[in-house]
Design a protein around this motif. Structure first.
Motif, mmCIF file in Angstrom:
data_model
loop_
_atom_site.group_PDB
_atom_site.id
_atom_site.type_symbol
_atom_site.label_atom_id
_atom_site.label_comp_id
_atom_site.label_asym_id
_atom_site.label_seq_id
_atom_site.Cartn_x
_atom_site.Cartn_y
_atom_site.Cartn_z
ATOM 1 N N SER A 1 -4.629 -5.084 14.058
ATOM 2 C CA SER A 1 -5.100 -6.293 13.374
ATOM 3 C C SER A 1 -6.256 -5.944 12.448
ATOM 4 C CB SER A 1 -5.535 -7.326 14.402
ATOM 5 O OG SER A 1 -6.259 -8.366 13.785
ATOM 6 N N THR A 2 -6.321 -6.612 11.318
ATOM 7 C CA THR A 2 -7.413 -6.388 10.375
ATOM 8 C C THR A 2 -8.354 -7.583 10.348
ATOM 9 O OG1 THR A 2 -6.068 -7.233 8.560
ATOM 10 C CG2 THR A 2 -6.048 -4.842 8.913
ATOM 11 N N SER A 3 -8.333 -8.379 11.427
ATOM 12 C CA SER A 3 -9.214 -9.555 11.468
ATOM 13 C C SER A 3 -10.669 -9.103 11.384
ATOM 14 C CB SER A 3 -8.966 -10.365 12.736
ATOM 15 O OG SER A 3 -9.251 -9.582 13.870
ATOM 16 N N GLY A 4 -11.450 -9.884 10.683
ATOM 17 C CA GLY A 4 -12.847 -9.525 10.471
ATOM 18 C C GLY A 4 -13.066 -8.780 9.176
ATOM 19 N N PHE A 5 -11.997 -8.310 8.566
ATOM 20 C CA PHE A 5 -12.088 -7.603 7.291
ATOM 21 C C PHE A 5 -11.393 -8.448 6.224
ATOM 22 C CE2 PHE A 5 -12.364 -4.260 10.479
ATOM 23 C CZ PHE A 5 -13.452 -3.521 10.015
ATOM 24 N N VAL A 6 -12.053 -8.631 5.101
ATOM 25 C CA VAL A 6 -11.527 -9.471 4.028
ATOM 26 C C VAL A 6 -10.704 -8.607 3.072
ATOM 27 C CG1 VAL A 6 -12.162 -10.982 2.113
ATOM 28 C CG2 VAL A 6 -13.503 -11.023 4.225
ATOM 29 N N SER A 7 -9.513 -9.050 2.758
ATOM 30 C CA SER A 7 -8.652 -8.333 1.823
ATOM 31 C C SER A 7 -9.331 -8.206 0.467
ATOM 32 C CB SER A 7 -7.327 -9.075 1.642
ATOM 33 O OG SER A 7 -6.558 -8.449 0.648
ATOM 34 N N GLN A 8 -9.200 -7.038 -0.117
ATOM 35 C CA GLN A 8 -9.743 -6.786 -1.447
ATOM 36 C C GLN A 8 -8.639 -6.797 -2.508
ATOM 37 O OE1 GLN A 8 -13.204 -6.537 -1.926
ATOM 38 N NE2 GLN A 8 -13.004 -7.278 0.170
ATOM 39 N N ARG A 9 -7.437 -7.151 -2.105
ATOM 40 C CA ARG A 9 -6.324 -7.210 -3.043
ATOM 41 C C ARG A 9 -6.468 -8.441 -3.934
ATOM 42 N NH1 ARG A 9 -0.735 -6.531 -0.020
ATOM 43 N NH2 ARG A 9 -0.038 -6.260 -2.186
ATOM 44 N N PRO A 10 -5.931 -8.362 -5.144
ATOM 45 C CA PRO A 10 -5.938 -9.559 -5.995
ATOM 46 C C PRO A 10 -5.089 -10.656 -5.346
ATOM 47 C CG PRO A 10 -5.197 -7.618 -7.233
ATOM 48 C CD PRO A 10 -5.294 -7.221 -5.800
ATOM 49 N N PRO A 11 -5.367 -11.912 -5.674
ATOM 50 C CA PRO A 11 -4.484 -12.984 -5.178
ATOM 51 C C PRO A 11 -3.045 -12.704 -5.624
ATOM 52 C CG PRO A 11 -6.375 -13.894 -6.367
ATOM 53 C CD PRO A 11 -6.413 -12.404 -6.548
ATOM 54 N N VAL A 12 -2.088 -13.148 -4.846
ATOM 55 C CA VAL A 12 -0.671 -12.861 -5.109
ATOM 56 C C VAL A 12 -0.295 -13.163 -6.560
ATOM 57 C CG1 VAL A 12 1.706 -13.499 -4.501
ATOM 58 C CG2 VAL A 12 0.001 -13.197 -2.707
ATOM 59 N N GLU A 13 -0.739 -14.278 -7.088
ATOM 60 C CA GLU A 13 -0.366 -14.669 -8.450
ATOM 61 C C GLU A 13 -0.988 -13.772 -9.531
ATOM 62 O OE1 GLU A 13 -3.985 -17.056 -7.277
ATOM 63 O OE2 GLU A 13 -2.087 -16.575 -6.310
ATOM 64 N N LYS A 14 -1.959 -12.953 -9.170
ATOM 65 C CA LYS A 14 -2.597 -12.059 -10.146
ATOM 66 C C LYS A 14 -2.180 -10.598 -9.970
ATOM 67 C CE LYS A 14 -6.438 -14.958 -11.278
ATOM 68 N NZ LYS A 14 -7.812 -15.050 -11.667
ATOM 69 N N ARG A 15 -1.297 -10.323 -9.033
ATOM 70 C CA ARG A 15 -0.821 -8.957 -8.834
ATOM 71 C C ARG A 15 0.177 -8.610 -9.941
ATOM 72 N NH1 ARG A 15 -0.106 -9.466 -2.273
ATOM 73 N NH2 ARG A 15 -2.328 -9.869 -1.918
ATOM 74 N N ASN A 16 0.127 -7.381 -10.407
ATOM 75 C CA ASN A 16 1.014 -6.956 -11.494
ATOM 76 C C ASN A 16 2.467 -6.810 -11.056
ATOM 77 O OD1 ASN A 16 -1.290 -6.876 -13.004
ATOM 78 N ND2 ASN A 16 -1.289 -4.671 -13.322
ATOM 79 N N PHE A 17 2.679 -6.442 -9.801
ATOM 80 C CA PHE A 17 4.039 -6.209 -9.312
ATOM 81 C C PHE A 17 4.028 -6.389 -7.799
ATOM 82 C CE2 PHE A 17 7.638 -3.703 -7.853
ATOM 83 C CZ PHE A 17 8.603 -3.961 -8.807
ATOM 84 N N ILE A 18 5.032 -7.082 -7.278
ATOM 85 C CA ILE A 18 5.127 -7.291 -5.838
ATOM 86 C C ILE A 18 6.438 -6.704 -5.344
ATOM 87 C CG2 ILE A 18 5.270 -9.000 -3.988
ATOM 88 C CD1 ILE A 18 3.505 -10.820 -5.781
ATOM 89 N N SER A 19 6.339 -5.854 -4.350
ATOM 90 C CA SER A 19 7.507 -5.222 -3.760
ATOM 91 C C SER A 19 7.640 -5.650 -2.305
ATOM 92 C CB SER A 19 7.358 -3.697 -3.816
ATOM 93 O OG SER A 19 8.243 -3.072 -2.919
ATOM 94 N N PRO A 20 8.749 -6.306 -1.956
ATOM 95 C CA PRO A 20 8.965 -6.650 -0.548
ATOM 96 C C PRO A 20 8.957 -5.419 0.366
ATOM 97 C CG PRO A 20 10.496 -7.851 -1.941
ATOM 98 C CD PRO A 20 9.791 -6.854 -2.820
#
Length: 183
Positions: A1-20
């Motif tokens: 689990s990564t609880s307690g750590f905040v994601s540093q990824r861009p919001p989904v709508e601002k990502r350049n490419f999303i791969s399932p």
């Protein structure tokens, strides 16, 4: 689990490419990492190239992927291969990701055809700060520093792509012309 750590990824709508396939890999790998901080680090780093540095489209009827290094708006032959290398094992389960990698190969091929002695290229003919170098510069070049490994990396990526998915369509007339220039 990564609880307690905040994601540093861009919001989904601002990502350049999303791969399932990449998202599934993140979930699977993070479940097997006991250290929450290490899992968080993987969750943020593994998709970073797709999230922030790829520009994927179609050019001349072929997939085209321009990969910036992250801090400079230019594409290095060696770095672009290294940046997508860890996604190649996933291309058989994600056709869009396969198309993105084929796009990197098509773009690298076009770069080699522009100048096999250059190591870094602009997305278009925009010029660079190195235009006054004492070497034949073109507007498509960001930097013209001959590096033998710059020529090897596109070959390495093409071989691994083909070996992974069996798609030989990347070895077209442009590819053959580019490899002739490499030799």
């Amino acid at each position: 689990s990564t609880s307690g750590f905040v994601s540093q990824r861009p919001p989904v709508e601002k990502r350049n490419f999303i791969s399932p396939a990449v998202e599934a890999t993140i979930e699977k790998v993070c479940q097997s990492i006991a250290d929450p901080e290490l899992a968080w680090l993987f969750q943020n780093c593994f998709p970073n190239t797709l999230d922030t540095t790829v520009k994927h489209s179609t050019r001349n009827g072929k997939p085209d992927t321009f990969v910036i290094t992250g801090d400079i708006e230019a594409m290095w032959l060696r770095d672009s291969t290294a940046q997508v290398w860890h996604y190649v094992p996933l291309i058989n389960t994600d056709s869009k990701l396969k198309d993105l990698i084929a796009g990197v190969l098509h773009r690298q091929t076009q770069c080699l055809l522009i100048d096999p002695y250059a190591n870094a290229f602009n997305e278009g003919p925009t010029g660079s700060d190195w235009e006054t170098d004492l070497t034949p510069m073109r507007k498509e070049l960001h930097e013209r520093k001959y590096e033998l490994d710059s020529l090897c990396y596109p070959v390495r990526l093409a071989h691994q792509y083909w070996k992974t998915c069996g798609d030989a369509s990347i070895f077209d007339a442009d590819w053959r012309a580019a490899t002739h220039l490499i030799v």
